[in-house]
Each structure stands twice: as structure tokens, then as C-alpha cells.
Scaffold this motif. Structure first.
Motif, PDB file in Angstrom:
ATOM      1  N   HIS A 135      45.005  28.806  38.917  1.00 15.39           N
ATOM      2  CA  HIS A 135      43.698  27.967  37.974  1.00 15.39           C
ATOM      3  C   HIS A 135      42.832  28.791  37.233  1.00 15.39           C
ATOM      4  O   HIS A 135      43.141  28.098  35.888  1.00 15.39           O
ATOM      5  N   TYR A 136      42.616  30.098  37.095  1.00 19.88           N
ATOM      6  CA  TYR A 136      42.293  30.828  35.466  1.00 19.88           C
ATOM      7  C   TYR A 136      43.156  31.165  35.055  1.00 19.88           C
ATOM      8  O   TYR A 136      43.130  31.963  34.058  1.00 19.88           O
ATOM      9  N   ALA A 163      40.067  39.889  34.516  1.00 23.81           N
ATOM     10  CA  ALA A 163      39.489  39.376  35.366  1.00 23.81           C
ATOM     11  C   ALA A 163      39.938  40.923  36.694  1.00 23.81           C
ATOM     12  O   ALA A 163      40.514  41.092  36.718  1.00 23.81           O
ATOM     13  N   LEU A 198      35.467  38.118  33.799  1.00 23.59           N
ATOM     14  CA  LEU A 198      35.488  37.074  34.460  1.00 23.59           C
ATOM     15  C   LEU A 198      35.435  37.807  36.056  1.00 23.59           C
ATOM     16  O   LEU A 198      36.290  38.723  36.648  1.00 23.59           O
ATOM     17  N   PRO A 220      44.162  34.632  34.460  1.00 23.74           N
ATOM     18  CA  PRO A 220      44.225  36.088  33.976  1.00 23.74           C
ATOM     19  C   PRO A 220      45.174  36.656  32.942  1.00 23.74           C
ATOM     20  O   PRO A 220      46.124  36.618  33.688  1.00 23.74           O
ATOM     21  N   LEU A 264      36.218  37.276  40.664  1.00 28.35           N
ATOM     22  CA  LEU A 264      36.212  36.025  41.449  1.00 28.35           C
ATOM     23  C   LEU A 264      36.270  36.350  42.710  1.00 28.35           C
ATOM     24  O   LEU A 264      36.842  38.122  43.170  1.00 28.35           O
TER      25      LEU A 264
END
Length: 459
Positions: free
Chosen positions: A239-240, A313, A341, A242, A343
Motif C-alpha cells: 500500500h505505502y 519508513a 512514515l 516506501p 507504521l
């Protein structure tokens, strides 16, 4: 913001000039608070993390006390890892340029002890090293520290995490009781207080607020039970997407399991843990920092000395047991004003950890829903660079310019295809853009560096 130039302090003109030349004009908060105290000879407990300017904060006052004509060890700096010790020693050498012949020696494990003994035979003003190796030299009586004026425990919390408490106590037992002891730590657990009480006399405490300014970091928390974590991790990466990510796990075993899981999903992660040979560790850190690998899985201990400027990230696969360590992990992204970022995966039983993190960050946490994340439809993209390893390094007189020349000379590959070049004692690593890797490998295999042929391999 009021600024505080170094000229506010009673420093010699030559030192101020040197600070100016190496680009140190204003003091950082930790320097401003701790330097006057350290220069006054006081013991210090300073709470500061890597990147806060703490090396200069202890090195400047240490250098002022050195008697050049006496070649015994007068300053001793203990660091948790070889990477950090090398960084600190290089910084001290830069700061020491204002006076002639200050000798700084690095003593770390993972390197042959013979040359270190040779180095010490000629004397050293300042010794920087890891506790294990310094203890070895004390046993062999190749290092004497009974004239030390200042001892620095750098990243003391990490040294305790790594089990160095006994060597540290042994080393401090060999130093004069009237020495100055400066203790630097990013976090402040009970063992640090105990260490301070045992080895410091009336220490002044210095804390720099806003060490953890997280305004450039977007942080999200996703609930996933242990059995769902691997699947959720893959969805987050998809999804991200990185450009680079460090994934933190609490144990070596989990690191290995996550590594296997990601590999099976088509990723090419690097797994870093405490049992590794130094050479293997160096190689992984080089490959990650030069963009030949975009995922590094590590424990807190293994990630020490990991100085990646541009980390897209941080992913906490396991939440840390200590909220300050959480803050420290997350602080590795979003540096130098860039967007970062973080997570985080948490189980339903970890609410207390979430409360502690919210307390320390003084903010509401933002929760994401992993059910809204899509599974991957195509394989993960490959890292942009490839690393070539050349079996020749500093000791073979190989320099970065020689490697670059061998690649780009007469109709070679163009310079913009070459990334970072890292030179160690007996090996050099060069990052090449993926599309030019084959040509670069052929060129190095067929050509010569410094008039000599070296073995080259693609990692």
C-alpha cells in the motif's frame, strides 16, 4: 530562536578558527547546555540522541585538557558498536586539528588485535572503542588507563542493552577515582541511574527537550494479531511502497521469520542480527544505505550505528517494550526536514503500550484499518542499485577515486550511473544503477585498479 556561537565560550582562538572551518558556527542545544559544565570539570548525565551534536559536546572539553607532551591515554570514550566508535573517533580527529599531534586510536572488536597493539605502543592521547576490545587490551596490558582524566560512556543505554555492564565496570575500575565521567544516553532506564550512582560524583543532569520532534513523521497504528502480522506487513508494504524501510522486531528469531516470509512474497530483504560477523554486518549496512536493498529487518541492538540519512519508513513489526525506544526507532525517519512514515503493528493485548506511547508523544495516536489495504497484484519492484564488491581496500591503497576512474575512464559507463563507494580495509563496495550493473562488472573484471587486477563479485 536565539543563537549561541561557540565564541561565547572561553575557547582558544585556534580551536574557534578550526570549528569555523569545519562548519560549526552555532552550538546545538546539547552543546550549549553541557559544554560549560564539562569544561568546568563536572560529571554529567546528558540525555541526547545521535545527531544532536553530542560528540562535539564531550570532545571539545576533553581536548582542552590534553597534555600533548604526555603520550599516555588521557581521554577514553566507550561506544556500543564499531560503527559508532569509528564515527566518534573521526569527529574527534577533525576537532583536534587545531593543535599538533593529538593521537586518537580506535580499539574495536571484529578487527585484528595485532595492529592495534602496534598503534598503542607509540602512545595515544585519546582512545575510542567498544568495551569488549578495550577490556582485552587491559588484560594483555597493552593499554594503560591509570592516567585518564575523562571517561565518556556514549549511548550508555545501548551498551547496557548489549550486555556490556561487566566490561564497563571492569574498565572504570582501572581508571583514577578523581576522573571526570560523562554519560550520554538517549533513554534513561533504571540501570543507567544505578551505573551513574556507582561511578559518578555529584553529576549534573542535562536534558535537551524536543529531541524527538516528530512533526515531519506521519505515524499510523494497525491492529493485527500475531498470526495475521505477516499478511498485514505485506499489505502495508504494497500500500505505502516506501523507497526504503527498516522493520524492527524484538527478537533475532522474529527477524529471521519475517525475512523468510517477505522473501517468499518476492521481496529481497536484508536481515541484521547480533550474531553476525562484522564483515557480513558491514556489507549489509552498505547495501542498505547505498539503495541496493530497500528493506532491512533488525533488532534494536543490531540497528545500532545504523546511520541512514534518508530513510523513507520505519515499520514496527513488534512494538518495543519501552516507549522511549519506540520514539527512538521512529526518529530514524523524517530527518533533516524530510517527510517520514512510521507504521506500527499492535495486538489487542498491547493497549498499555499504546497508552505509554501516546503519553510520551503527547498526542492522540492515529489508527489505520488493515482491512482497507489491498493485497499485492504484482511482484514488488527491485531496488534501484546493485552493489559490486571489489577484493581490495584501504590496505591495498585502493581509493574511491580509483574505483570511479576504473568504471568511467575511456568509454566506460557514465558517472551518473555510479552511486556510493565505500572503502573498508580489504574490500571496496560500489553501488551501480541496476541497468548498468552488468557492464560495470565486466569493466571491473577486465580492467585494472591502481595497475592491479582485483576479484569483483556482484552481491
Amino acid at each position: 530562536m536565539s543563537t549561541h556561537p561557540f565564541s561565547e565560550l572561553p575557547l582558544p582562538e585556534a580551536l574557534l578558527k578550526n570549528l569555523e572551518q569545519i562548519g560549526y558556527r552555532e552550538m546545538t542545544p546539547i552543546q550549549q547546555k553541557s559544554l560549560p559544565l564539562a569544561m568546568a570539570g563536572k560529571d554529567l548525565i546528558a540525555k541526547a540522541k545521535t545527531g544532536s551534536g553530542k560528540t562535539a559536546a564531550f570532545a571539545i572539553s576533553m581536548l582542552l585538557g590534553i597534555e600533548q607532551r604526555f603520550f599516555g591515554c588521557q581521554g577514553l570514550v566507550l561506544c556500543p558498536t564499531r560503527e559508532l566508535a569509528t564515527q566518534v573517533a573521526n569527529e574527534i580527529r577533525k576537532l583536534a586539528r587545531y593543535q599538533q599531534n593529538i593521537k586518537v586510536v580506535t580499539l574495536c572488536g571484529g578487527q585484528p588485535i595485532g595492529p592495534q597493539i602496534g598503534s598503542l605502543a607509540h602512545g595515544a592521547h585519546i582512545v575510542v572503542g567498544t568495551p569488549g576490545r578495550i577490556q582485552d587490551h587491559l588484560r594483555k596490558q597493552t593499554l594503560t588507563i591509570d592516567q585518564v582524566k575523562t571517561v565518556v560512556l556514549d549511548e550508555a543505554d545501548r551498551m547496557l542493552d548489549m550486555g556490556f555492564i561487566d566490561p564497563i565496570e571492569h574498565i572504570l575500575g582501572h581508571t583514577p577515582s578523581d576522573r571526570q565521567t560523562l554519560l550520554y544516553s538517549a533513554t534513561y532506564p533504571k540501570q543507567i541511574r544505578a551505573l551513574s550512582q556507582k561511578f559518578q560524583s555529584e553529576p549534573e543532569e542535562v536534558t535537551v527537550e524536543s529531541v524527538h520532534s516528530h512533526q515531519h513523521i506521519q505515524q499510523f497504528f494497525y491492529q493485527a494479531e500475531n498470526t495475521d502480522k505477516p499478511d498485514t506487513l505485506c499489505k502495508l508494504l504494497n500500500h505505502y511502497q516506501p523507497a526504503s524501510a527498516v522493520i524492527f522486531c524484538n527478537t533475532k528469531q522474529t527477524c529471521k521469520e519475517v525475512g523468510t516470509e517477505l522473501y517468499e512474497q518476492g521481496y529481497k530483504p536484508l536481515v541484521l542480527h547480533g550474531d553476525m560477523e562484522q564483515r557480513e554486518r558491514d556489507q549489509m549496512l552498505v547495501r542498505f544505505s547505498n539503495q541496493s536493498a530497500d528493506i532491512l529487518i533488525a533488532t534494536d541492538v543490531a540497528a545500532r550505528g545504523l546511520d541512514i540519512d534518508d530513510l523513507a519508513a520505519v515499520i514496527n513489526y513488534d512494538l518495543s517494550r519501552d516507549p522511549e525506544v519506540h520514539v527512538h526507532r521512529v526518529g530514524r525517519t523524517g530527518r533533516a526536514g524530510k517527510e517520514g512514515l512510521a507504521l506500527n503493528l499492535h495486538t489487542s493485548r498491547e493497549q498499555y503500550k499504546l497508552d505509554e506511547i501516546a503519553d510520551i508523544l503527547r498526542t492522540e495516536l492515529t489508527f489505520g484499518d488493515h482491512r482497507a489495504l489491498k493485497p499485492a497484484t504484482q511482484p514488488p519492484s527491485k531496488a534501484p542499485m546493485v552493489t559490486l564488491a571489489i577484493d581490495g581496500g584501504k590496505k591495498n591503497k585502493v581509493r574511491a577515486g580509483d574505483v570511479l576512474g576504473a568504471l568511467t575512464g575511456d568509454a566506460g559507463i557514465s558517472g551518473d550511473q555510479v552511486g556510493k563507494i565505500n572503502i573498508f580495509d580489504f574490500v571496496a563496495y560500489v553501488a551501480i544503477k541496476r541497468e548498468s550493473a552488468r557492464k560495470a562488472l565486466e569493466r571491473l573484471e577486465q580492467g585494472r585498479i591502481k595497475g592491479r587486477k582485483f576479484k569483483v563479485r556482484r552481491l
